[in-house]
Design an enzyme around this catalytic site. Sequence first.
Site, short mmCIF file in Angstrom:
data_model
loop_
_atom_site.label_atom_id
_atom_site.label_comp_id
_atom_site.label_asym_id
_atom_site.label_seq_id
_atom_site.Cartn_x
_atom_site.Cartn_y
_atom_site.Cartn_z
N HIS A 62 19.83 22.73 -27.67
CA HIS A 62 19.21 23.68 -26.75
C HIS A 62 19.24 23.10 -25.34
O HIS A 62 19.63 21.94 -25.13
CB HIS A 62 17.79 24.03 -27.17
CG HIS A 62 16.81 22.90 -27.14
ND1 HIS A 62 16.88 21.82 -28.00
CD2 HIS A 62 15.71 22.68 -26.35
CE1 HIS A 62 15.87 20.99 -27.75
NE2 HIS A 62 15.15 21.49 -26.75
N ASP A 66 15.98 17.03 -21.89
CA ASP A 66 15.99 15.82 -22.72
C ASP A 66 16.98 15.91 -23.86
O ASP A 66 17.11 14.97 -24.65
CB ASP A 66 14.58 15.53 -23.25
CG ASP A 66 13.94 16.70 -23.98
OD1 ASP A 66 14.13 17.85 -23.54
OD2 ASP A 66 13.24 16.46 -24.98
N HIS A 142 11.73 27.63 -31.00
CA HIS A 142 11.34 26.85 -29.84
C HIS A 142 11.16 27.80 -28.65
O HIS A 142 11.33 29.02 -28.78
CB HIS A 142 12.41 25.78 -29.57
CG HIS A 142 11.95 24.68 -28.67
ND1 HIS A 142 10.71 24.09 -28.77
CD2 HIS A 142 12.57 24.04 -27.63
CE1 HIS A 142 10.59 23.15 -27.86
NE2 HIS A 142 11.70 23.11 -27.14
#
Length: 305
Positions: A62, A66, A142
């Site tokens: 995604h 990070d 998410h």
Amino acid sequence: MDFELKILGSSSATPSPNRNHTAQVLTIGNQLYLIDCGEGTLMQLMRYKVKHQRISSIFISHLHGDHFFGLFGLLSTMHLQQRTAPLSLYGPPGLADILTLQFKYSNTQFSFKLTFHELDTTVHTQIFEDKYITVHTLPMQHRVSCCGFLFREKPKPRHLVKSKLPNFLTPPQLIKLKNGADILDDSGQILVRNADVTTHPSHSRSYAFCSDTRYKEDILPYIWQVDLLYHEATFLDNMRERAEYTFHSTARQAATLALKAQVKRLLIGHFSARYKDLTPLLEEAKEVFDNTNLALEGKTIGILD
């Protein structure tokens, strides 16, 4: 054939002095697959002596920094070192746009062919296949489009029992036996019965990478009895409300999923920077699923036949 995972990063959104952002290298035979590419991934590849030019495919779960901020630096270095081998990049919608814009304004024209594969992160579907493995997406829940990845070896050939093989068999007939077929004579009658001269094939190994997500039981059928499951465990369970709010999971939830899926081993990672000592997260997970380990930088996990 090797089937092993190298951990390059285990921190969540904020890195810490001892933990980099998410990145893993899966080695299967002579093929290297990079899974996520957080900031600093290139340095981690160099630190742990992983030959980044051998990476043939990159899978991005995604578009949170990070998990992909290290991509531009890695790709640029591959170019500066005169890479010529093609590279495939799998990721959610928008990844190609972001990188293309960076390439445009840095006037980067690669020395190798880079192919983008846009993923539908909402479905479980096959996205990759080569001689040895298949890769399927695992839908995550998410705050942005996000998926995990299931790497699975293809069924292996049966083992020939040399002491039981008739000496008249030809190489093509031996291949048929390894593929599970009987050998027939000209009239169609069984000449050599497969079950008499072969044994079961070696186990086909599997690895499931579950990226940032709320606890999500609907993926259980997809990860059922995998050899190794990686699942994010950003928080301890006393912060379950925080995990729910931020679309993350706790160590206990990751272990619960592993237990229900009857996986062989569990790795937990993506730890919040608030945890300087990771022991409580490991202990919490092991209370539910004993065969749990931390996904620590530099750690190599092998999966045997």
